[in-house]
Design an enzyme around this catalytic site. Structure first.
Site, PDB file in Angstrom:
ATOM      1  N   ARG A 232      12.370  -9.410 -25.144  1.00  0.00           N
ATOM      2  CA  ARG A 232      11.734  -8.346 -25.064  1.00  0.00           C
ATOM      3  C   ARG A 232      11.836  -7.267 -25.879  1.00  0.00           C
ATOM      4  O   ARG A 232      13.316  -6.899 -26.383  1.00  0.00           O
ATOM      5  CB  ARG A 232      11.226  -8.270 -23.426  1.00  0.00           C
ATOM      6  CG  ARG A 232       9.816  -7.175 -23.241  1.00  0.00           C
ATOM      7  CD  ARG A 232      10.304  -6.976 -22.031  1.00  0.00           C
ATOM      8  NE  ARG A 232      10.681  -6.398 -21.283  1.00  0.00           N
ATOM      9  CZ  ARG A 232      10.526  -5.423 -20.158  1.00  0.00           C
ATOM     10  NH1 ARG A 232       9.935  -5.495 -20.110  1.00  0.00           N
ATOM     11  NH2 ARG A 232      11.359  -5.005 -19.897  1.00  0.00           N
TER      12      ARG A 232
ATOM     13  N   PHE B 108       3.978  -8.159 -12.659  1.00  0.00           N
ATOM     14  CA  PHE B 108       5.136  -8.041 -11.919  1.00  0.00           C
ATOM     15  C   PHE B 108       5.945  -8.403 -10.459  1.00  0.00           C
ATOM     16  O   PHE B 108       4.843  -7.697 -10.050  1.00  0.00           O
ATOM     17  CB  PHE B 108       5.470  -6.501 -12.862  1.00  0.00           C
ATOM     18  CG  PHE B 108       6.645  -5.568 -12.378  1.00  0.00           C
ATOM     19  CD1 PHE B 108       7.360  -6.024 -13.764  1.00  0.00           C
ATOM     20  CD2 PHE B 108       7.632  -5.520 -11.937  1.00  0.00           C
ATOM     21  CE1 PHE B 108       8.929  -5.814 -13.834  1.00  0.00           C
ATOM     22  CE2 PHE B 108       9.016  -5.120 -11.511  1.00  0.00           C
ATOM     23  CZ  PHE B 108       9.659  -5.310 -12.739  1.00  0.00           C
TER      24      PHE B 108
ATOM     25  N   TYR C  54      10.238   6.258 -16.323  1.00  0.00           N
ATOM     26  CA  TYR C  54      10.975   6.278 -16.876  1.00  0.00           C
ATOM     27  C   TYR C  54      10.975   5.307 -17.864  1.00  0.00           C
ATOM     28  O   TYR C  54      11.887   4.842 -18.802  1.00  0.00           O
ATOM     29  CB  TYR C  54      11.993   5.496 -16.037  1.00  0.00           C
ATOM     30  CG  TYR C  54      11.464   4.276 -14.869  1.00  0.00           C
ATOM     31  CD1 TYR C  54      12.180   3.026 -15.573  1.00  0.00           C
ATOM     32  CD2 TYR C  54      11.495   5.086 -13.906  1.00  0.00           C
ATOM     33  CE1 TYR C  54      11.592   1.627 -14.683  1.00  0.00           C
ATOM     34  CE2 TYR C  54      10.990   3.418 -12.644  1.00  0.00           C
ATOM     35  CZ  TYR C  54      11.146   2.234 -13.652  1.00  0.00           C
ATOM     36  OH  TYR C  54      10.769   1.289 -12.706  1.00  0.00           O
ATOM     37  N   LYS C  55       9.539   4.317 -18.067  1.00  0.00           N
ATOM     38  CA  LYS C  55       8.924   3.940 -19.101  1.00  0.00           C
ATOM     39  C   LYS C  55       8.826   4.748 -20.396  1.00  0.00           C
ATOM     40  O   LYS C  55       9.953   5.420 -20.867  1.00  0.00           O
ATOM     41  CB  LYS C  55       8.542   2.881 -18.663  1.00  0.00           C
ATOM     42  CG  LYS C  55       9.332   1.421 -17.865  1.00  0.00           C
ATOM     43  CD  LYS C  55       8.900   0.735 -17.781  1.00  0.00           C
ATOM     44  CE  LYS C  55       8.885  -0.175 -16.500  1.00  0.00           C
ATOM     45  NZ  LYS C  55       8.047  -1.138 -15.471  1.00  0.00           N
TER      46      LYS C  55
ATOM     47  N   ASP D 126      -1.659  -0.969 -12.320  1.00  0.00           N
ATOM     48  CA  ASP D 126      -0.330  -0.515 -12.913  1.00  0.00           C
ATOM     49  C   ASP D 126      -0.753  -0.651 -14.412  1.00  0.00           C
ATOM     50  O   ASP D 126      -0.823  -1.529 -14.909  1.00  0.00           O
ATOM     51  CB  ASP D 126       0.315  -1.930 -12.637  1.00  0.00           C
ATOM     52  CG  ASP D 126       1.544  -1.712 -12.265  1.00  0.00           C
ATOM     53  OD1 ASP D 126       2.016  -0.792 -13.374  1.00  0.00           O
ATOM     54  OD2 ASP D 126       2.837  -2.445 -11.971  1.00  0.00           O
TER      55      ASP D 126
HETATM   56  C1  LIG Z   1       8.635  -1.041 -14.353  1.00  0.00           C
HETATM   57  C2  LIG Z   1       7.279  -2.072 -13.896  1.00  0.00           C
HETATM   58  C3  LIG Z   1       7.848  -1.618 -12.392  1.00  0.00           C
HETATM   59  C4  LIG Z   1       8.659  -0.947 -11.328  1.00  0.00           C
HETATM   60  O1  LIG Z   1       8.718  -0.669 -10.037  1.00  0.00           O
HETATM   61  P1  LIG Z   1       9.693   0.325  -9.207  1.00  0.00           P
HETATM   62  O2  LIG Z   1       8.702   0.800  -8.238  1.00  0.00           O
HETATM   63  O3  LIG Z   1       9.605   1.900 -10.311  1.00  0.00           O
HETATM   64  O4  LIG Z   1      10.464   0.066  -9.578  1.00  0.00           O
HETATM   65  C5  LIG Z   1       6.141  -1.859 -11.393  1.00  0.00           C
HETATM   66  N1  LIG Z   1       5.150  -2.252 -11.972  1.00  0.00           N
HETATM   67  C6  LIG Z   1       5.717  -3.037 -13.566  1.00  0.00           C
HETATM   68  C7  LIG Z   1       4.183  -3.522 -13.819  1.00  0.00           C
HETATM   69  C8  LIG Z   1       6.014  -2.573 -14.140  1.00  0.00           C
HETATM   70  O5  LIG Z   1       6.701  -3.102 -15.093  1.00  0.00           O
END
Ligand SMILES: *Cc1c(COP(=O)(O)O)cnc(C)c1O
Length: 411
Positions: free
Chosen positions: A370, A126, A222-223, A197
């Site tokens: 997705r 990501f 938030y996911k 992560d």
């Molecule tokens: C959604 C996501 C993030 C988001 O990071 P934020 O700091 O909350 O914006 C980070 N890493 C992964 C793998 C994600 O899927």
């Protein structure tokens, strides 16, 4: 043999997670396949937020830091999250964003491996994960090096120069699941620490951080935790690493914040991984989502998620084979997180047309559609209906409109 309508109805009728759907605010007719980007709102969240605003804040004012346990919310919610990621109480805090927690975990790991300069990751991670690595490299004036290699080359790149390996357990585009225990073991063999992560794992698949001897982990609120837009994220640090001195040495991680001492002295335990004042309203909403998830059996969640995925793939094969979709997730369920992705030349437009047909998925450049599968609020019948609507959009070419080609700022 594809499943019949009666068999699908039977799966829903005997679904042990069936009643959870009523705990979410979801309009009838809408099929929400984007809970991996923003989880749906638990029905209980609004009342808890209203109470936090009008009673705790409105009436209690500043006394609520103690009276309503605001001050200990990061640790309390962290302990709850710990139960779904295989951590012990006192090893997790809810705080900051995932990006900021990546910075905190990486710098803590670097401090535990003096003399090693490399932060290793994969090129397809990501983007924010790699961006944070690059920021640390730039700030270090060249002492630290950010290295991202091909996904298959990661394990071979581990050596005595690598301080820390940063990987995402479930890939955000493909949903490919990495073997957290095995990769951690391979890293430790070379003296390398790990930062996992868990943004697409926490609340989606069973995770056993301590069972894998993991060092650090971070993830989104938030996911799959359904904590609401911009919810605080979480950070896990194994107890044995709690002596690491935080670089983001803010006063909420101080041993005695209200002593207002001149110099920083880190708090004992996981509290030192806090930085500034906790975002109380965000934490209230996050806790509502986490409480709901804590009532679910993660093994039942995984089992249903796999079945939803299987059904989705079977139906796509049966009903949409002619329309140019290519499965972009592993076919082997054991290797797939809680999503199914397809590549398609007109992926962006199809996702837009699906929104108009009340099916919400999302698009990830360059060509990935997705579909997030959230077992707490999706029914098997929703999957069948979603595929019918995808078929309809393709048969009628409803996606082939100029306005669907214009890229929005958020996809
Ligand atoms: C959604 C996501 C993030 C988001 O990071 P934020 O700091 O909350 O914006 C980070 N890493 C992964 C793998 C994600 O899927």
């Amino acid at each position: 043999m594809p499943m019949s309508t009666a068999e699908v109805a039977d799966l829903d009728a005997h679904d042990p997670l069936r009643d959870f759907r009523d705990e979410f605010q979801l309009r009838e007719g809408l099929i929400y396949l984007d809970g991996n980007s923003l989880g749906a709102a638990p029905t209980g969240t609004a009342a808890r937020l209203a109470d936090a605003v009008s009673r705790q804040w409105g009436e209690g004012l500043i006394t609520s830091w103690l009276g309503a346990q605001w001050s200990t919310a990061p640790q309390r919610i962290g302990d709850k999250i710990a139960t779904i990621i295989g951590a012990k109480p006192g090893e997790v805090v809810a705080a900051d964003s995932t990006s900021v927690n990546i910075f905190k975990a990486l710098t803590a790991a670097l401090s535990l491996r003096p003399g090693r300069a490399v932060i290793l990751s994969e090129t397809t991670n990501f983007p924010t994960d790699v961006y944070m690595m690059q920021g640390i490299e730039a700030f270090s004036g060249g002492r630290v090096r950010s290295v991202a290699v091909d996904p298959e080359a990661v394990l071979d790149r581990l050596d005595q120069n690598v301080a820390v390996l940063l990987l995402t357990q479930v890939h955000y585009k493909s949903g490919l699941v990495r073997n957290l225990a095995e990769v951690t073991r391979r890293a430790h063999e070379k003296g390398v620490l790990t930062v996992w992560d868990l943004s697409h794992s926490a609340g989606a698949i069973p995770v056993d951080l301590n069972g894998a001897d993991a060092d650090f982990a971070v993830g989104c609120g938030y996911k799959y935790l359904n904590g609401g837009p911009g919810a605080p994220a979480f950070l896990f640090a194994a107890e044995r690493h709690h002596q690491a001195r935080p670089v983001l040495s803010g006063w909420f991680g101080h041993a005695s914040p209200f002593a207002f001492e001149e110099d920083y002295r880190p708090a004992e335990g996981i509290t030192r991984f806090l930085c500034g004042t906790p975002p109380v309203l965000g934490l209230v909403a996050l806790e509502a989502g986490v409480d709901l998830l804590c009532r679910a059996d993660m093994c039942a969640v995984r089992k249903k998620s796999l079945r939803l995925g299987q059904l989705f793939i079977e139906r796509m094969e049966e009903r949409c084979r002619a329309f140019g979709f290519r499965l972009a997730s592993p076919l082997d369920p054991a290797l797939r997180g809680s999503q199914v992705s397809y590549a398609h030349l007109h992926g962006y437009e199809i996702v837009q047309a699906l929104k108009a047909a009340d099916v919400i998925g999302d698009f990830r450049a360059p060509d990935i559609l997705r579909f997030g599968l959230t077992p707490l609020y999706l029914r098997y019948a929703d999957i069948v209906e979603a595929v019918e609507r995808i078929r309809e959009v393709c048969v009628t070419r409803a996606w082939d409109r100029p306005e669907y080609r214009e890229r929005a700022a958020v996809t």
